[in-house]
Design a protein around this motif. Structure first.
Motif, short mmCIF file in Angstrom:
data_model
loop_
_atom_site.label_atom_id
_atom_site.label_comp_id
_atom_site.label_asym_id
_atom_site.label_seq_id
_atom_site.Cartn_x
_atom_site.Cartn_y
_atom_site.Cartn_z
N GLY A 24 -20.74 1.42 -11.14
CA GLY A 24 -21.90 1.08 -11.32
C GLY A 24 -22.35 0.37 -10.81
N ASN A 25 -22.62 -0.31 -9.93
CA ASN A 25 -23.44 -0.52 -8.05
C ASN A 25 -22.53 -1.01 -7.39
OD1 ASN A 25 -26.50 -0.13 -9.89
ND2 ASN A 25 -26.28 -2.33 -10.11
N VAL A 26 -21.88 -0.44 -8.07
CA VAL A 26 -20.42 -1.03 -6.98
C VAL A 26 -19.74 0.30 -6.37
CG1 VAL A 26 -18.89 -2.46 -5.74
CG2 VAL A 26 -20.56 -3.77 -8.01
N THR A 27 -19.68 0.06 -4.60
CA THR A 27 -17.98 1.21 -4.29
C THR A 27 -17.09 0.63 -4.41
OG1 THR A 27 -19.92 2.15 -3.92
CG2 THR A 27 -17.85 3.26 -2.97
N GLU A 28 -15.66 0.73 -5.17
CA GLU A 28 -14.85 0.49 -5.15
C GLU A 28 -13.58 1.23 -4.02
OE1 GLU A 28 -11.00 -1.43 -7.60
OE2 GLU A 28 -11.74 0.64 -7.73
N ARG A 29 -13.51 0.98 -2.36
CA ARG A 29 -12.92 1.37 -1.57
C ARG A 29 -10.99 1.89 -1.87
NH1 ARG A 29 -15.02 2.46 3.68
NH2 ARG A 29 -13.44 1.89 4.22
N ILE A 30 -10.52 2.69 -2.21
CA ILE A 30 -8.94 2.68 -2.45
C ILE A 30 -8.39 3.06 -0.85
CG2 ILE A 30 -6.94 3.70 -3.41
CD1 ILE A 30 -9.28 2.24 -5.44
N TYR A 31 -7.18 2.61 -0.08
CA TYR A 31 -6.79 1.89 0.67
C TYR A 31 -5.64 2.93 0.68
CZ TYR A 31 -10.47 -0.11 2.87
OH TYR A 31 -12.05 -0.10 4.15
N ARG A 32 -4.75 3.33 1.69
CA ARG A 32 -3.22 3.95 1.44
C ARG A 32 -2.81 3.63 2.84
NH1 ARG A 32 -4.33 10.03 0.16
NH2 ARG A 32 -4.79 10.87 2.29
N ALA A 33 -1.27 3.36 2.94
CA ALA A 33 -0.61 3.20 4.11
C ALA A 33 -0.22 4.58 4.60
CB ALA A 33 0.73 2.55 3.77
N THR A 34 -0.18 4.16 5.93
CA THR A 34 -1.06 5.67 6.56
C THR A 34 0.87 6.42 6.64
OG1 THR A 34 -0.47 4.93 8.94
CG2 THR A 34 -2.83 5.57 8.39
N ALA A 35 1.94 5.34 6.65
CA ALA A 35 3.50 5.70 6.09
C ALA A 35 4.13 5.03 5.21
CB ALA A 35 3.55 5.46 7.68
N ALA A 36 5.37 5.86 4.86
CA ALA A 36 6.22 5.26 3.55
C ALA A 36 7.05 3.87 4.71
CB ALA A 36 6.90 6.37 3.41
N SER A 37 7.32 4.22 6.09
CA SER A 37 7.46 3.06 6.93
C SER A 37 7.39 2.84 8.52
CB SER A 37 9.44 2.96 6.63
OG SER A 37 9.74 4.65 7.64
N TYR A 38 7.37 2.11 9.39
CA TYR A 38 7.05 2.06 10.23
C TYR A 38 8.22 1.39 11.82
CZ TYR A 38 2.58 2.17 8.43
OH TYR A 38 1.62 1.97 8.11
N VAL A 39 8.36 1.96 12.61
CA VAL A 39 9.05 2.16 13.54
C VAL A 39 8.23 1.80 14.88
CG1 VAL A 39 10.94 2.24 15.67
CG2 VAL A 39 10.90 3.37 13.11
N ILE A 40 8.25 0.36 15.70
CA ILE A 40 8.00 -0.19 16.34
C ILE A 40 8.30 0.36 18.03
CG2 ILE A 40 6.29 -1.96 18.33
CD1 ILE A 40 6.48 -3.58 15.30
N SER A 41 8.19 1.27 18.61
CA SER A 41 8.64 1.61 20.21
C SER A 41 8.38 1.03 21.23
CB SER A 41 7.67 3.51 21.18
OG SER A 41 7.38 3.43 21.74
N LEU B 25 0.63 -0.92 -0.07
CA LEU B 25 -0.24 -0.45 0.17
C LEU B 25 1.19 1.38 -0.06
CD1 LEU B 25 -2.98 -0.75 2.30
CD2 LEU B 25 -2.29 -0.21 -0.12
N ALA B 26 2.26 1.17 -0.08
CA ALA B 26 3.46 2.23 -0.14
C ALA B 26 1.91 3.17 -1.86
CB ALA B 26 4.10 1.53 -0.73
N GLU B 27 1.79 1.83 -2.25
CA GLU B 27 0.77 3.32 -3.96
C GLU B 27 -0.67 2.57 -3.20
OE1 GLU B 27 0.14 1.66 -8.30
OE2 GLU B 27 2.04 0.76 -7.08
N PRO B 28 -1.39 3.32 -3.26
CA PRO B 28 -2.82 3.24 -3.23
C PRO B 28 -3.15 2.04 -3.99
CG PRO B 28 -2.65 5.47 -3.37
CD PRO B 28 -0.96 4.90 -3.63
#
Length: 205
Positions: free
Chosen positions: A70-87, A28-31
């Motif tokens: 048409g009769n369908v709604t497509e939901r497009i997602y993306r990541a909230t960040a390019a990378s993640y760090v666990i604290s 999801l770096a690319e939606p």
């Protein structure tokens, strides 16, 4: 999308570490929609959709847009960040405490300092993101090759003295409106680069 997001909640950390969900986050770096991700990752759409909802629940992905087909709604997602760090805050009960056994020559103590750095800067980033402000920080990353262990020790002693002089010069306990800053200086051996696996091979022992 943030450059780096810090994960502080244990449940969010667990979600990010799940192998399938981490693959979805990377994709999801690319939606994309659940259907698009299913094709990219070679997974059933229903399974992708389930994991997407869990990642969204923990704030790791977000809805980018909705497309009507048409009769369908497509939901497009993306990541909230390019990378993640666990604290380390996500493992608060067992996170390392650098105040427990201070030892300048201990690799474990250096690791504890690094963990506290991630936790504190992560907390600052999370708070700053809410009010859309930058965090004032400074970092130095350098590499030095020592001819001997004696040279390494001499370098460490000179470095410690230089830092002590600077701290003594600028530290003002009574400054009105002053803000405390933490200075961390670490020295560790650089790990040897790992050879790239040849085509058709993996890293399994």
């Amino acid at each position: 999308m943030l450059d780096v997001a810090v994960i502080e909640e244990p449940a969010a950390a667990e979600a990010a570490l799940d192998p399938i969900r981490s693959r979805i986050l990377a994709a999801l770096a690319e939606p994309g929609s659940a259907a698009m991700l299913a094709v990219r990752l070679g997974l059933p759409r229903q399974k992708v959709n389930y994991h997407l909802k869990e990642l969204e629940r923990h704030g790791l992905v977000e809805l980018a847009e909705e497309r009507r087909k048409g009769n369908v709604t497509e939901r497009i997602y993306r990541a909230t960040a390019a990378s993640y760090v666990i604290s380390p805050r996500a493992l608060a009960a067992v996170s390392p405490d650098p105040t427990r056994s201070p030892d300048q020559l201990s690799a474990h103590w250096l690791l504890a300092l690094g963990a506290r750095l991630v936790q504190e800067v992560g907390t600052l980033l999370t708070g700053a993101a809410r009010v859309r402000r930058r965090v004032a920080t400074f970092g130095i990353d350098a590499e030095v090759r020592f001819a001997s262990a004696a040279d390494r020790m001499a370098f460490a002693e000179e470095l410690a003295q230089a830092v002590a002089v600077l701290v003594g010069r600028y530290h003002d306990e009574a400054a009105p409106g002053g803000r405390s800053h933490r200075v961390i200086v670490g020295l560790h051996q650089a790990p040897a680069p790992q050879p790239e696996p040849e085509a058709g091979q993996d890293n399994a022992p």
